[in-house]
Enzyme design. Structure first.
Site, PDB file in Angstrom:
ATOM      1  N   TRP A 175     -21.676  16.245   9.227  1.00 58.82           N
ATOM      2  CA  TRP A 175     -20.578  15.817   8.373  1.00 58.82           C
ATOM      3  C   TRP A 175     -20.508  16.650   7.091  1.00 58.82           C
ATOM      4  CZ3 TRP A 175     -17.356  12.870  10.851  1.00 58.82           C
ATOM      5  CH2 TRP A 175     -17.808  11.965  11.808  1.00 58.82           C
TER       6      TRP A 175
ATOM      7  N   THR B 225       0.846  -1.187   0.000  1.00 57.33           N
ATOM      8  CA  THR B 225       0.000   0.000   0.000  1.00 57.33           C
ATOM      9  C   THR B 225       0.882   1.237   0.000  1.00 57.33           C
ATOM     10  OG1 THR B 225      -0.082   0.116   2.419  1.00 57.33           O
ATOM     11  CG2 THR B 225      -1.750  -1.244   1.319  1.00 57.33           C
TER      12      THR B 225
ATOM     13  N   GLU C  42      -5.700  -3.625  -1.813  1.00 57.07           N
ATOM     14  CA  GLU C  42      -6.197  -4.812  -1.120  1.00 57.07           C
ATOM     15  C   GLU C  42      -7.302  -5.545  -1.876  1.00 57.07           C
ATOM     16  OE1 GLU C  42      -4.991  -1.912   2.245  1.00 57.07           O
ATOM     17  OE2 GLU C  42      -5.649  -1.817   0.161  1.00 57.07           O
TER      18      GLU C  42
ATOM     19  N   LYS D  92     -16.189  16.932  10.615  1.00 61.73           N
ATOM     20  CA  LYS D  92     -17.394  17.029  11.436  1.00 61.73           C
ATOM     21  C   LYS D  92     -17.477  18.441  12.000  1.00 61.73           C
ATOM     22  CE  LYS D  92     -20.229  14.311  14.555  1.00 61.73           C
ATOM     23  NZ  LYS D  92     -20.290  13.108  15.440  1.00 61.73           N
TER      24      LYS D  92
END
Length: 537
Positions: free
Chosen positions: A437, A183, A328, A432
């Site tokens: 949000w 990754t 992944e 937030k």
């Protein structure tokens, strides 16, 4: 229980290789050299794959040994893609855009035995050679100076020249490791993902289907996405399986040479991150380009701005299909192909979504331990599982990344009743503000819809009243005098009022990760150090 009497053959990359070699011997692999291209038929590439396998065997490469590549997208890299896993070893694609300490960590952690490196990349690799603990040999592709490696090197062409092209590839367990990729390591050390032969085989079958890429022998595929990034999104194995021509851009990844290559070799299909297509659009504003051969584009790695899709459709009639996935997930997890029965003018509303869940991938939306409905409104973290999705990391337990056998993706969003995902943020990026949000992804894409904006990245900053508020970091077109006030006015007609940033920073370029995504951790660090000039409205 009645048992099946069907034959049981292993699902391996070797079978993909043998099929393409036998059925599509005349399909081509074309590598761009800047001014011209060099060409080889599948039959010739297959012969060279056998030669490379013999050479690696003589160098002591055995089953499960790691052979790394440090290469551009070219014919030799493709040859390693087949020779290494088909002989039972593990191909490890090294990311040439990593910082030296990350590159060192990855090569040592994987215990790479041999590294195949393009001569133009020798200076980059030379920075870490003295710290590599397990590498025994370096194989250099090309005749360029390799003295910077400070060790005796082998030359690719000399190595394979006198080898037999007929290699007796061994029978391999389909669950055996075939390849590995790390990754990009946005937090902590990069993590290793190991792909099995079976996972690559099934992923390739899915990719060639009409539900996803619909590749076939008539396609000429230009994989701009680096071959070190999640197996080039699975394109090398899927294209060989389908018999499509490969158009390899090599190190020529800027807009001008890419457009030259496209005009000369006439690809029908291509895949790259949004920044590549943005660069091509900007280049085309002042230069003649011929994109008439391109029928479809797959775009991923980060959210694809709506304005980018609209411009390619309007100017060139090319649909950009957004795809979602991760290292992944091999990487295809979803693709935004509009559902049937949709009017053509409404298709864009579906293509701007993150993607529709692919067959072979199970997906659930979670809020802690509660599974949320697919109603297009409930917001939670996306978790996935399936035959080409990793169940663990190599040498790293990382229990926080897995939940009862499901991979926690770190992506936050919604899923509607047709299986279309809309990612609103990465879990670490969501803002937030006053208990509500704000989606940085949607805010960025909306800002980039302004005709004077090239790039925009939004990060969270502390706020005494609201806890957190957005800071918009914007790259304007050269010479543009657009102000923060103008951008705020533009947003006021497109997003909720409380989403509109009070803080703006105009920068020369949004920093990118090694795979071309916006690197917000760099922007956060620059803000904390006081290196960003911030305008408050």
């Amino acid at each position: 229980m009645m048992l099946s009497t069907m034959q049981d053959r292993p699902l391996t990359i070797t079978e993909i290789f043998k099929h393409g070699r036998k059925i599509y011997p005349d399909s081509e692999v074309i590598t761009f050299m800047g001014d011209e291209s060099r060409r080889a038929a599948y039959a010739e590439v297959a012969r060279r794959v056998g030669k490379l396998a013999h050479a690696l065997t003589k160098l002591g490469v055995k089953s499960s040994d790691r052979v790394a590549t440090f290469c551009w997208n070219n014919q030799e890299h493709l040859e390693a893609y087949f020779a290494v896993p088909c002989m039972g070893a593990v191909m490890h694609t090294l990311n040439l855009r990593l910082f030296p300490d990350q590159l060192t960590y990855i090569a040592n952690h994987a215990e790479d035995k041999i590294i195949i490196v393009d001569d133009s990349l020798v200076p980059l690799l030379a920075r870490v050679v003295k710290d590599l603990k397990t590498v025994e040999k370096y194989i250099v592709v090309g005749n360029g100076d390799a003295s910077a490696l400070g060790v005796e090197v082998l030359r690719y062409e000399e190595l394979i020249e006198n080898e037999d092209s007929d290699f007796a590839f061994p029978e391999i367990d389909e669950r055996q490791a075939a390849a590995m990729c790390y990754t990009s390591g946005t937090t902590g050390h990069p993590k290793g993902v190991v792909y099995s032969h079976r996972s690559n085989y099934l992923h390739s079958f899915a990719a060639t289907s009409s539900m996803l890429l619909a590749l076939n022998q008539s396609d000429r595929v230009l994989p701009i996405v680096p071959m070190f990034h999640a197996n080039a999104w699975g394109l090398p194995y899927a294209c060989w399986m389908a018999g499509a021509d490969f158009l390899m851009p090599n190190r020529f990844l800027q807009a001008e040479p890419l457009c030259k290559f496209i005009a000369a070799e006439r690809p029908t299909f291509s895949g790259a991150v949004p920044t590549i297509w943005n660069d091509i659009l900007r280049y085309a504003e002042n230069n003649p380009v011929d994109l008439s051969s391109v029928k479809r584009i797959i775009c991923g790695g980060s959210a694809v701005p709506r304005v980018l899709m609209e411009k390619f459709e309007q100017r060139y009639g090319i649909p950009i299909i957004q795809a979602w996935g991760m290292t992944e997930t091999s990487p295809i997890g979803a693709m935004a192909i509009p559902p049937k029965g949709i009017d053509p003018e409404e298709e864009i509303e579906w293509r701007v979504k993150t993607g529709r869940v692919a067959m072979g991938v199970e997906l659930r939306l979670m809020d802690d331990e509660t599974e949320l409905p697919w109603d297009g409104e409930s917001v939670g973290e996306i978790e996935v599982r399936g035959p080409w999705i990793t169940g663990s990391y190599y040498g790293d337990d990382a229990p926080e990344k897995f939940h009862d056998g499901w991979l926690r993706t770190g992506d936050v969003g919604t899923v509607n009743d047709k299986g279309f995902i809309q990612i609103t943020d990465r879990a670490k990026d969501v803002i937030k503000s006053g208990g509500e949000w704000i989606s940085t992804v949607e805010l960025e894409n909306t800002i980039m819809g302004h005709p004077e904006v090239i790039e925009a990245a939004v990060i969270s900053v502390p706020d005494e009243k609201w806890d957190e508020r957005p800071l918009a970091c914007v790259v304007l077109k050269e010479g543009s005098m657009t102000t923060a006030t103008e951008l705020r006015d533009y947003l006021s007609k497109k997003v909720a009022k409380w989403w509109i940033p009070e803080r703006w920073s105009f920068i020369s370029e949004v920093p990118k990760t090694s795979v071309g995504k916006f690197d917000k951790k760099v922007l956060r660090a620059r803000r904390e150090k006081g290196e960003l000039e911030i305008i408050s409205e």
